[in-house]
Design an enzyme around this catalytic site. Structure first.
Site, PDB file in Angstrom:
ATOM      1  N   LYS A  35       0.849  -1.202   0.000  1.00 39.42           N
ATOM      2  CA  LYS A  35       0.000   0.000   0.000  1.00 39.42           C
ATOM      3  C   LYS A  35       0.881   1.247   0.000  1.00 39.42           C
ATOM      4  O   LYS A  35       2.078   1.157   0.321  1.00 39.42           O
ATOM      5  CB  LYS A  35      -0.901  -0.025   1.233  1.00 39.42           C
ATOM      6  CG  LYS A  35      -0.138  -0.084   2.550  1.00 39.42           C
ATOM      7  CD  LYS A  35      -1.034  -0.452   3.735  1.00 39.42           C
ATOM      8  CE  LYS A  35      -0.234  -0.437   5.014  1.00 39.42           C
ATOM      9  NZ  LYS A  35      -0.994  -0.943   6.168  1.00 39.42           N
ATOM     10  N   ARG A 134     -10.460   0.347  14.720  1.00 39.94           N
ATOM     11  CA  ARG A 134     -10.481   0.916  13.374  1.00 39.94           C
ATOM     12  C   ARG A 134     -11.601   0.236  12.610  1.00 39.94           C
ATOM     13  O   ARG A 134     -12.751   0.528  12.868  1.00 39.94           O
ATOM     14  CB  ARG A 134      -9.094   0.739  12.730  1.00 39.94           C
ATOM     15  CG  ARG A 134      -8.827   1.651  11.570  1.00 39.94           C
ATOM     16  CD  ARG A 134      -7.346   1.699  11.207  1.00 39.94           C
ATOM     17  NE  ARG A 134      -6.820   0.447  10.685  1.00 39.94           N
ATOM     18  CZ  ARG A 134      -5.544   0.275  10.310  1.00 39.94           C
ATOM     19  NH1 ARG A 134      -4.679   1.271  10.403  1.00 39.94           N
ATOM     20  NH2 ARG A 134      -5.126  -0.875   9.853  1.00 39.94           N
ATOM     21  N   TYR A 273      14.607  31.163   4.694  1.00 39.11           N
ATOM     22  CA  TYR A 273      13.476  31.889   5.285  1.00 39.11           C
ATOM     23  C   TYR A 273      13.677  32.112   6.780  1.00 39.11           C
ATOM     24  O   TYR A 273      14.079  31.198   7.500  1.00 39.11           O
ATOM     25  CB  TYR A 273      12.175  31.111   5.053  1.00 39.11           C
ATOM     26  CG  TYR A 273      11.793  31.012   3.604  1.00 39.11           C
ATOM     27  CD1 TYR A 273      11.492  32.152   2.876  1.00 39.11           C
ATOM     28  CD2 TYR A 273      11.736  29.776   2.959  1.00 39.11           C
ATOM     29  CE1 TYR A 273      11.139  32.063   1.535  1.00 39.11           C
ATOM     30  CE2 TYR A 273      11.384  29.687   1.623  1.00 39.11           C
ATOM     31  CZ  TYR A 273      11.089  30.833   0.914  1.00 39.11           C
ATOM     32  OH  TYR A 273      10.745  30.745  -0.402  1.00 39.11           O
TER      33      TYR A 273
END
Ligand SMILES: *Cc1c(COP(=O)(O)O)cnc(C)c1O
Length: 386
Positions: A35, A134, A273
């Site tokens: 998967k 789940r 940044y």
């Protein structure tokens, strides 16, 4: 090809599969989880290698993943571990994708699709929730749903399975929890048998149980992460060695970026940044064309000692914030690094890496799975090593 890629050591994948096979009885089946593009390693190539190695099943999460494998000529059973949308059910059946089912609606959807596709005994696996919270029916309902499957007219029990919540933990209470889940699973299997129904393939073992708990192998093991070369959860190489159950796993993925520019950098200049890093002396900076959109996440350089990348076997620190597409590496006084040299961000020993995905995961509060799955499938091409 972009100067940013993963190198996938299929030879190591094959090696890991052999290590797994050696832990199993000859008649225990193997289902390798491919998967999420094989945890970021390339589902089609890994699936082909797995088929070559005699793997019995492959586990996917989505119908689209199954179609990709079928289009690539993969013929072995595909077990879909997550639920799909109702409008995908017929496509799933047409592509011979074996679903996990556990409630009336989903069973009926697949029975109807099986009828439409002209199938009679389309195999489904009954998922049982023994404590993962789940998907799955509760153990005491397993008999009822097995009967629904058998009596649907178009489906058949191909197997029964559960998934563990804390199997890769060494804590005593977690080990007890796993044992308790296993007993509940066996009770679910009994409930199916009491209905006079053959439960089919019984499977529950993920990676850690595949290596460590032969009594939980039952008819099939379902490992994932160990095939890609990482030790599961709390366990490491030493843990298995100490138990006299050594297993040699080799990471399969290296993340490589070619040095896109080498720049002389004066004392006092800032990088990236937020200008979070400033050169305290003159130095040399290599710019790498890899950033968080590729899977080299900002947090890699914001926790612990920060990220170090390897160039020609030497470790150099990343400076300042990792950008979306680029990051900057401090070469110090070293002027031997040249543009287009390979920088290895993580990988197995033979890739020249100085850190592994496991070490990055440990340092950044996550698991190896998230590091390899985080590599962007479309931006980062894969180079396969046989
Ligand atoms: C992903 C998954 C596995 C494989 O897990 P690993 O920890 O990688 O071994 C096994 N079973 C199910 C249900 C899964 O979702």
């Amino acid at each position: 090809m972009r100067p940013t890629f993963t190198r996938i050591y299929l030879n190591n994948f094959k090696h890991n599969l052999k290590q797994i096979r050696a832990k199993l009885k000859a008649d225990t089946k193997i289902c390798i989880a491919v998967k999420a593009d094989a945890y970021g390693h390339g589902a089609v190539e890994c699936a082909k290698k797995a088929v070559e190695e005699g793997v019995d099943f492959l586990a996917i999460a989505a119908v689209s993943e199954g179609i990709e494998l079928r289009n690539a000529g993969i013929k072995i059973p595909l077990l879909m571990l997550s639920l799909c949308n109702p409008d995908e059910v017929l496509t799933a059946v047409e592509n011979d994708i074996t679903p996990l089912v556990f409630d009336d609606e989903y069973i009926e959807l697949f029975a109807e699709a099986s009828r439409k596709a002209g199938r009679k005994e389309y195999k489904v696996h009954l998922a049982v929730d023994t404590g993962m919270g789940r998907i799955g029916c509760y153990p005491e309902e397993a008999g009822v749903f097995a009967r629904k499957i058998s009596e649907s007219g178009f489906l058949k029990m191909g197997g029964i399975c559960t998934h563990f919540a804390a199997a890769d933990s060494l804590k005593e209470e977690d080990r007890k929890y796993t044992q308790h889940q296993f007993e509940l699973f066996l009770s679910a299997v009994e409930n199916v048998k009491k209905e006079g129904i053959d439960p089919g393939i019984r499977h529950c073992a993920n990676s850690v149980l595949t290596l460590d708990q032969p009594e939980m192998h039952l008819d099939m093991c379902r490992p994932g992460i160990i095939a890609y070369g990482y030790y599961p959860g709390d366990m490491n190489r030493e843990y298995f060695e100490k138990k006299g159950n050594a297993v040699d796993l080799k990471p399969v993925m290296a993340f490589v970026a070619r040095v896109a520019a080498v720049r002389k950098f004066k004392k006092g200049k800032c990088i990236s940044y937020g200008c979070t890093w400033m050169a305290h002396e003159d130095t040399n900076i290599a710019v790498l064309p890899a950033g968080y959109a590729d899977g080299i996440f900002r947090r890699f350089n914001q926790t612990g000692e920060g990220l170090k990348v390897a160039i020609d076997g030497k470790a150099y620190p990343v400076r300042g914030r990792i950008c979306m597409d680029q990051c900057m590496v401090d070469l110090g006084k070293n002027t031997s690094v040249k543009r287009w040299d390979e920088a290895v961000i993580f990988g197995p020993a033979e890739s020249g890496a100085v850190v592994s995905a496991q070490e990055i995961a440990d340092a950044t509060g996550t698991i190896s799975y998230e590091i390899t799955c985080g590599v962007d499938k479309y931006r980062v091409p894969k180079v396969f090593v046989e």
